[in-house]
Design an enzyme around this catalytic site. Structure first.
Site, PDB file in Angstrom:
ATOM      1  N   ASP A  40      60.714 107.672  86.750  1.00  0.00           N
ATOM      2  CA  ASP A  40      59.295 107.317  86.684  1.00  0.00           C
ATOM      3  C   ASP A  40      58.731 107.893  85.385  1.00  0.00           C
ATOM      4  O   ASP A  40      58.931 109.068  85.082  1.00  0.00           O
ATOM      5  CB  ASP A  40      58.545 107.896  87.897  1.00  0.00           C
ATOM      6  CG  ASP A  40      57.147 107.317  88.043  1.00  0.00           C
ATOM      7  OD1 ASP A  40      56.367 107.393  87.073  1.00  0.00           O
ATOM      8  OD2 ASP A  40      56.833 106.792  89.111  1.00  0.00           O
ATOM      9  N   ILE A  41      58.040 107.054  84.620  1.00  0.00           N
ATOM     10  CA  ILE A  41      57.554 107.473  83.299  1.00  0.00           C
ATOM     11  C   ILE A  41      56.381 108.466  83.394  1.00  0.00           C
ATOM     12  O   ILE A  41      56.127 109.224  82.459  1.00  0.00           O
ATOM     13  CB  ILE A  41      57.174 106.217  82.465  1.00  0.00           C
ATOM     14  CG1 ILE A  41      57.293 106.471  80.974  1.00  0.00           C
ATOM     15  CG2 ILE A  41      55.794 105.705  82.797  1.00  0.00           C
ATOM     16  CD1 ILE A  41      57.204 105.201  80.140  1.00  0.00           C
ATOM     17  N   GLN A 103      49.041 101.441  95.601  1.00  0.00           N
ATOM     18  CA  GLN A 103      50.132 100.778  94.876  1.00  0.00           C
ATOM     19  C   GLN A 103      49.599 100.199  93.568  1.00  0.00           C
ATOM     20  O   GLN A 103      48.532  99.559  93.552  1.00  0.00           O
ATOM     21  CB  GLN A 103      50.739  99.655  95.741  1.00  0.00           C
ATOM     22  CG  GLN A 103      51.958  98.986  95.088  1.00  0.00           C
ATOM     23  CD  GLN A 103      52.586  97.898  95.968  1.00  0.00           C
ATOM     24  OE1 GLN A 103      52.067  97.574  97.046  1.00  0.00           O
ATOM     25  NE2 GLN A 103      53.680  97.331  95.515  1.00  0.00           N
ATOM     26  N   HIS A 109      59.002  99.358  95.605  1.00  0.00           N
ATOM     27  CA  HIS A 109      59.771 100.491  95.079  1.00  0.00           C
ATOM     28  C   HIS A 109      59.576 101.731  95.940  1.00  0.00           C
ATOM     29  O   HIS A 109      58.506 101.959  96.494  1.00  0.00           O
ATOM     30  CB  HIS A 109      59.399 100.799  93.629  1.00  0.00           C
ATOM     31  CG  HIS A 109      57.927 100.977  93.415  1.00  0.00           C
ATOM     32  ND1 HIS A 109      57.062  99.908  93.297  1.00  0.00           N
ATOM     33  CD2 HIS A 109      57.167 102.087  93.305  1.00  0.00           C
ATOM     34  CE1 HIS A 109      55.831 100.363  93.128  1.00  0.00           C
ATOM     35  NE2 HIS A 109      55.865 101.682  93.144  1.00  0.00           N
ATOM     36  N   HIS A 111      59.615 105.852  95.887  1.00  0.00           N
ATOM     37  CA  HIS A 111      59.522 107.048  95.039  1.00  0.00           C
ATOM     38  C   HIS A 111      60.379 108.146  95.673  1.00  0.00           C
ATOM     39  O   HIS A 111      60.281 108.388  96.887  1.00  0.00           O
ATOM     40  CB  HIS A 111      58.086 107.588  95.012  1.00  0.00           C
ATOM     41  CG  HIS A 111      57.067 106.663  94.430  1.00  0.00           C
ATOM     42  ND1 HIS A 111      56.571 106.801  93.157  1.00  0.00           N
ATOM     43  CD2 HIS A 111      56.413 105.593  94.958  1.00  0.00           C
ATOM     44  CE1 HIS A 111      55.663 105.865  92.925  1.00  0.00           C
ATOM     45  NE2 HIS A 111      55.540 105.118  94.002  1.00  0.00           N
TER      46      HIS A 111
HETATM   47  P1  5GP Z   1      52.961 102.683  92.722  1.00  0.00           P
HETATM   48  O1  5GP Z   1      51.568 103.135  92.348  1.00  0.00           O
HETATM   49  O2  5GP Z   1      53.049 101.186  92.585  1.00  0.00           O
HETATM   50  O3  5GP Z   1      53.455 103.194  94.043  1.00  0.00           O
HETATM   51  O4  5GP Z   1      53.925 103.337  91.666  1.00  0.00           O
HETATM   52  C1  5GP Z   1      54.195 102.799  90.417  1.00  0.00           C
HETATM   53  C2  5GP Z   1      54.922 103.865  89.654  1.00  0.00           C
HETATM   54  O5  5GP Z   1      55.429 103.275  88.475  1.00  0.00           O
HETATM   55  C3  5GP Z   1      54.026 105.034  89.205  1.00  0.00           C
HETATM   56  O6  5GP Z   1      54.544 106.248  89.709  1.00  0.00           O
HETATM   57  C4  5GP Z   1      54.062 104.978  87.688  1.00  0.00           C
HETATM   58  O7  5GP Z   1      54.097 106.244  87.094  1.00  0.00           O
HETATM   59  C5  5GP Z   1      55.321 104.183  87.409  1.00  0.00           C
HETATM   60  N1  5GP Z   1      55.290 103.392  86.200  1.00  0.00           N
HETATM   61  C6  5GP Z   1      54.258 102.627  85.749  1.00  0.00           C
HETATM   62  N2  5GP Z   1      54.585 102.014  84.604  1.00  0.00           N
HETATM   63  C7  5GP Z   1      55.864 102.390  84.331  1.00  0.00           C
HETATM   64  C8  5GP Z   1      56.761 102.085  83.262  1.00  0.00           C
HETATM   65  O8  5GP Z   1      56.464 101.337  82.333  1.00  0.00           O
HETATM   66  N3  5GP Z   1      57.993 102.650  83.325  1.00  0.00           N
HETATM   67  C9  5GP Z   1      58.384 103.477  84.337  1.00  0.00           C
HETATM   68  N4  5GP Z   1      59.615 103.979  84.293  1.00  0.00           N
HETATM   69  N5  5GP Z   1      57.556 103.793  85.354  1.00  0.00           N
HETATM   70  C10 5GP Z   1      56.311 103.258  85.343  1.00  0.00           C
END
Ligand code: 5GP
Length: 146
Positions: A40-41, A103, A109, A111
């Site tokens: 995760d970035i 999200q 995905h 985590h």
């Molecule tokens: P969500 O909020 O959808 O559960 O999590 C999305 C995750 O993707 C977040 O933890 C965020 O840091 C990660 N993320 C967003 N953009 C990128 C990216 O360009 N590359 C990577 N590796 N992770 C990303």
């Protein structure tokens, strides 16, 4: 009636779809025919990994059973590697469904975060150093391959 602010159709241009297409770079931890795991970035703790299916699923509602099983098995591999590399037992497994839940990327995905619920950092807030992510990805991948 309350209107739900939810994305229900899959967007082929979402950031994880672009990774799967090879259009955007990422730090790979593990890959097989049904899943991909990468750093995760904007980690919520050091070693934060995301596991995605190679299926167009917005969230849990769309996930096909064979991909659900594959994501779980890959998550298990990643968690075991995190335990070994970070020498800690505690790893959070988290997954958000819908913008209402927080999200932000609409490709399903999981985590996996080597942290405690009491110490968890902010969600998608601070970008990590690229070299650090590369280093951790390499360490986790080496343990999974061993
Ligand atoms: P969500 O909020 O959808 O559960 O999590 C999305 C995750 O993707 C977040 O933890 C965020 O840091 C990660 N993320 C967003 N953009 C990128 C990216 O360009 N590359 C990577 N590796 N992770 C990303």
């Amino acid at each position: 009636m309350t209107e739900l602010n939810q994305q229900t159709t899959y967007d082929d241009n979402n950031i994880f779809a672009k990774m799967l297409d090879g259009d955007i770079p990422y730090h790979k931890v593990y890959e097989d025919d049904k899943t991909l795991a990468f750093m995760d970035i904007m980690p919520q703790a050091e070693g934060h990994v995301l596991v995605i299916p190679k299926q167009k699923a917005v969230d849990l509602a769309d996930l096909e059973p064979e991909y659900a099983a594959a994501v779980l098995m890959t998550s298990k591999k990643v968690m075991q590697a995190q335990r070994q590399v970070f020498e800690r037992e505690g790893v959070i497994q988290m997954q958000l469904n819908g913008s209402q839940a927080g999200q932000t990327v609409f490709h399903y995905h999981v985590h996996l975060i080597p942290s405690s619920i009491h110490e968890l950092g902010g969600h998608a807030v601070t970008q990590a150093d690229n070299n650090d992510l590369a280093d951790i990805a390499q360490k986790l991948a080496a343990v999974i391959d061993a």
